[in-house]
Design a protein around this motif. Structure first.
Motif, PDB file in Angstrom:
ATOM      1  N   CYS A 165      24.877  45.527  31.815  1.00  0.00           N
ATOM      2  CA  CYS A 165      24.064  44.951  32.887  1.00  0.00           C
ATOM      3  C   CYS A 165      23.289  46.044  33.631  1.00  0.00           C
ATOM      4  CB  CYS A 165      24.949  44.173  33.861  1.00  0.00           C
ATOM      5  SG  CYS A 165      25.736  42.717  33.139  1.00  0.00           S
ATOM      6  N   PHE A 166      23.911  47.231  33.782  1.00  0.00           N
ATOM      7  CA  PHE A 166      23.264  48.347  34.459  1.00  0.00           C
ATOM      8  C   PHE A 166      22.024  48.804  33.686  1.00  0.00           C
ATOM      9  CE2 PHE A 166      22.952  53.028  34.720  1.00  0.00           C
ATOM     10  CZ  PHE A 166      22.598  53.154  36.059  1.00  0.00           C
ATOM     11  N   THR A 206      14.533  46.461  32.473  1.00  0.00           N
ATOM     12  CA  THR A 206      13.682  45.269  32.560  1.00  0.00           C
ATOM     13  C   THR A 206      13.404  44.787  33.982  1.00  0.00           C
ATOM     14  OG1 THR A 206      15.591  43.776  32.376  1.00  0.00           O
ATOM     15  CG2 THR A 206      14.542  44.473  30.328  1.00  0.00           C
ATOM     16  N   LYS A 207      14.219  45.207  34.951  1.00  0.00           N
ATOM     17  CA  LYS A 207      14.086  44.646  36.306  1.00  0.00           C
ATOM     18  C   LYS A 207      13.489  45.625  37.308  1.00  0.00           C
ATOM     19  CE  LYS A 207      16.257  40.769  35.209  1.00  0.00           C
ATOM     20  NZ  LYS A 207      15.624  39.446  35.269  1.00  0.00           N
ATOM     21  N   TRP A 266      13.582  57.425  33.542  1.00  0.00           N
ATOM     22  CA  TRP A 266      13.155  56.400  32.579  1.00  0.00           C
ATOM     23  C   TRP A 266      13.142  56.936  31.148  1.00  0.00           C
ATOM     24  CZ3 TRP A 266      13.147  52.150  35.370  1.00  0.00           C
ATOM     25  CH2 TRP A 266      12.807  52.206  36.708  1.00  0.00           C
ATOM     26  N   ARG A 267      13.104  58.260  30.963  1.00  0.00           N
ATOM     27  CA  ARG A 267      13.052  58.846  29.616  1.00  0.00           C
ATOM     28  C   ARG A 267      14.428  59.255  29.099  1.00  0.00           C
ATOM     29  NH1 ARG A 267       7.717  62.833  30.073  1.00  0.00           N
ATOM     30  NH2 ARG A 267       6.215  61.181  30.643  1.00  0.00           N
ATOM     31  N   ASN A 268      15.459  58.894  29.809  1.00  0.00           N
ATOM     32  CA  ASN A 268      16.821  59.225  29.376  1.00  0.00           C
ATOM     33  C   ASN A 268      17.100  58.580  28.018  1.00  0.00           C
ATOM     34  OD1 ASN A 268      19.868  58.840  29.205  1.00  0.00           O
ATOM     35  ND2 ASN A 268      19.691  60.133  31.034  1.00  0.00           N
ATOM     36  N   PRO A 269      17.665  59.349  27.056  1.00  0.00           N
ATOM     37  CA  PRO A 269      17.926  58.785  25.711  1.00  0.00           C
ATOM     38  C   PRO A 269      18.815  57.547  25.736  1.00  0.00           C
ATOM     39  CG  PRO A 269      18.197  61.176  25.715  1.00  0.00           C
ATOM     40  CD  PRO A 269      18.018  60.775  27.139  1.00  0.00           C
ATOM     41  N   ARG A 322      18.918  48.252  23.869  1.00  0.00           N
ATOM     42  CA  ARG A 322      18.190  47.058  23.449  1.00  0.00           C
ATOM     43  C   ARG A 322      18.809  45.836  24.129  1.00  0.00           C
ATOM     44  NH1 ARG A 322      15.353  50.427  22.389  1.00  0.00           N
ATOM     45  NH2 ARG A 322      14.379  51.055  20.407  1.00  0.00           N
ATOM     46  N   VAL A 323      17.971  44.977  24.644  1.00  0.00           N
ATOM     47  CA  VAL A 323      18.457  43.748  25.288  1.00  0.00           C
ATOM     48  C   VAL A 323      19.117  42.862  24.241  1.00  0.00           C
ATOM     49  CG1 VAL A 323      17.784  41.689  26.572  1.00  0.00           C
ATOM     50  CG2 VAL A 323      16.640  43.875  27.014  1.00  0.00           C
ATOM     51  N   PRO A 324      20.333  42.349  24.485  1.00  0.00           N
ATOM     52  CA  PRO A 324      20.999  41.481  23.503  1.00  0.00           C
ATOM     53  C   PRO A 324      20.134  40.288  23.113  1.00  0.00           C
ATOM     54  CG  PRO A 324      22.507  42.075  25.282  1.00  0.00           C
ATOM     55  CD  PRO A 324      21.157  42.573  25.683  1.00  0.00           C
ATOM     56  N   GLU A 325      20.177  39.953  21.817  1.00  0.00           N
ATOM     57  CA  GLU A 325      19.324  38.874  21.320  1.00  0.00           C
ATOM     58  C   GLU A 325      19.706  37.518  21.894  1.00  0.00           C
ATOM     59  OE1 GLU A 325      19.463  38.930  17.114  1.00  0.00           O
ATOM     60  OE2 GLU A 325      18.523  40.902  16.908  1.00  0.00           O
TER      61      GLU A 325
END
Length: 586
Positions: free
Chosen positions: A270-271, A277-278, A347-350, A356-359
């Motif tokens: 969630c973090f 995305t938020k 924002w560029r942290n590996p 990836r957002v869960p499908e």
């Protein structure tokens, strides 16, 4: 009881004292188990979980789960074994025998009727009414159901084996069985079964010996069980047809971990989801509390709840410190005393880039629509004050044919009084704002000291005296339910703050049911809003009433939920003044 899906309230690891208490309770409830059996069933060093659930009818049940299988369930402070336990110890309960087709009826929620009970050569087991019993199938000693005896054995025989035999609580292939590993009953041959007795009566002695040595009965039992397994597999295939195989694999991996590890993974997911995305750069600095409430919680997958206290971090501040020190994902600072904010995000942290957002995640728009729809389902009740006719005022309402106890609205009372005054020509001749007092009005509305002094009253005073002397009542109209009239004033929703221990406070909410609110739904909503533990308890001194207890002083959040979301009028919410005063928090 478990024919339909149940709702899980909590899942925690058992404490050492609770484990010892469980052993003592099992030993007292099931004398057939030896000390060695109990030690094997409830081992010392293996993880045993307590799962609190609500059955589909609202019954509160406690499950004891070992190796993903429920071994006991507790209902109304009484322990019952599950089929998984009975397969290991089939002799721990007296067993009634029935035919395989009956099992499908039992799994659907039916009780075991005595005409379906098979009387073996050993006869019926000796039980008393209310005793815990098992149900087995012909040709197999492996129990397939658990219940309580509806009558004693003697009463069953005297009644001609008619009526209910067992009240079934749990069966093979119900939802409680599906909560485990979904294994199937083992084949335990019966040496003296009804099928063999019938064959012995029909055939010659030589043929009987062949049948007794022939393994056909056991094979027939296996075949019956296999048929049941095939039917069960077909049901499972239909249910799983819409599920994704990849989602199933991930669920299995999560199930193999402890609840704390699962919550840690959900917290991290969630973090990262919220950051990716938020959160926008223009929103920084961002209060950590707002980040949790408005960004992380909406990213929680459907059907799961983000509870930080059940993770290894216990607090959001510790989790964010870990994300800052170990991964350098965010930078957290205390911009004002006691208030932390996220001031920068890498924002560029590996780690963030590779996330990836869960499908299977549903977008926030859908969840908001769903929540709006759920809010629309609840509508606040219409509460109308009523006034009941008392014995003293009954002569005044006699012409309107209103007897003692009849509830009336204020407008109806006004119309009846007005009609009575006009019918009896009691309006004052010179000043129509006054009403002359006749003997009936004198007896109904005046005190004894006023009998000789008061000869007339104003209209407003006439109405007010009438309403004061009537029985206070109220009508509650909940949408979708018939109107309910009760005596007395409408009891408000009561919010109180109590102390627990040295410095702990809890918020208690009472009387939600009177306004058509489900305490379980309110507790679940509050738990997600404030991220604090929330429990339901029986209200003392009130039948069928439940109070909600939530950790901490949450009066402000409870007030917002009741007033803004559920639209309960403020006059029916009591205790809002107990909210913590601003500026006192250190």
């Amino acid at each position: 009881m478990f024919a339909k899906a149940f709702r899980v309230k909590s899942n925690t690891v058992i404490k050492g004292s609770d484990r010892r208490r469980l052993r003592a309770d099992v030993s007292a409830a099931f004398p057939a188990l030896s000390a060695e059996d109990i030690n094997e069933l409830i081992p010392n060093k293996e993880e045993l979980n307590i799962v609190k659930i609500y059955a589909h009818k609202g019954d509160a049940v406690i499950l004891y789960v070992l190796h993903k299988n429920p071994i006991f369930f507790q209902l109304e402070k009484r322990l019952f074994p599950t089929v998984y336990t009975l397969w290991r110890y089939p002799s721990m309960l007296p067993a009634f025998v029935t035919w395989p087709p009956v099992l499908q009826k039992l799994a659907g929620g039916a009780d075991l009727m005595l005409p379906g009970v098979v009387v073996t050569a050993d006869g019926l087991p000796e039980v008393q009414q209310g005793d815990c019993c098992a149900v087995t199938l012909v040709m197999n000693r492996a129990p397939v159901a658990v219940g309580t005896a509806a009558a004693s054995t003697a009463e069953m025989r005297n009644g001609g084996m008619k009526g209910r035999g067992l009240s079934i609580l749990h069966t093979y292939m119900d939802q409680l069985w599906a909560f485990g590993d979904k294994s199937h009953p083992p084949v335990m041959p019966v040496t003296n079964s009804p099928a063999q007795v019938e064959e012995e009566e029909c055939e010659e002695e030589e043929q009987e010996e062949k049948d007794s040595s022939d393994p056909a009965p056991v094979e027939a039992s296996c075949q019956n069980m296999e048929e049941l397994r095939l039917e069960e597999h077909e049901v499972l295939k239909e249910e799983e047809a819409t599920e994704d195989k990849e989602g199933e694999d991930t669920n299995k991996e999560e199930d193999s971990r402890s609840p704390q590890e699962q919550m840690d993974e959900l917290l991290l997911q969630c973090f990262l989801h919220a950051l990716k995305t938020k959160v926008k750069k223009s929103q920084l600095p961002l209060l950590t509390s707002n980040f949790l409430r408005h960004h992380m919680l909406p990213c929680c997958p459907k059907g799961k709840y983000l509870e930080i206290k059940k993770s290894s971090y216990k607090k959001l501040s510790k989790f964010l410190q870990c994300m800052q020190k170990d991964h350098a994902l965010v930078q957290v600072k205390e911009l004002s005393k006691g208030v932390e904010s996220i001031v920068d995000v890498d924002w560029r942290n590996p780690v963030l880039c590779s996330f990836r957002v869960p499908e299977d995640f549903e977008p926030e728009i859908k969840s908001e629509e769903g929540s709006a729809a759920s809010e629309d389902l609840y509508q606040p009740p219409e509460i109308t004050p009523l006034y009941g006719v008392t014995a003293r005022l009954e002569p005044l309402f006699q012409d309107a044919k209103k007897k003692k106890g009849t509830p009336l609205k204020a407008t109806e009372v006004r119309n009846i009084i007005t009609e009575y005054v006009k019918t009896n020509e009691l309006v004052h001749e010179t000043n129509k704002n006054y009403v002359n007092i006749n003997p009936t009005l004198c007896d109904c509305l005046l005190e004894k000291s006023e009998y000789q002094e008061v000869e007339k009253l104003k209209w407003d005073e006439l109405f007010s005296r009438t309403l004061i002397r009537m029985q206070a009542c109220h009508e509650v109209l909940i949408p979708g339910q018939p109107p309910l009239v009760k005596k007395g004033q409408m009891e408000p929703i009561d919010i109180t703050v109590a102390s627990r221990g040295s410095n702990k406070k809890v918020t208690i909410i009472k009387n939600l049911e009177a306004f058509g609110l489900d305490p379980a739904v309110v507790a679940d909503t509050l738990q997600r809003l404030v991220q604090a533990s929330c429990v339901l308890q029986d209200a003392p001194g009130a039948k069928n009433r439940v109070l909600v207890q939530i950790q901490g002083n949450q009066v402000q959040q409870v007030g917002k939920l009741l007033l803004d979301r559920y639209k309960i009028p403020r006059k029916y919410v009591q205790g809002l003044d107990k909210a913590p005063k601003p500026g006192k928090k250190k």
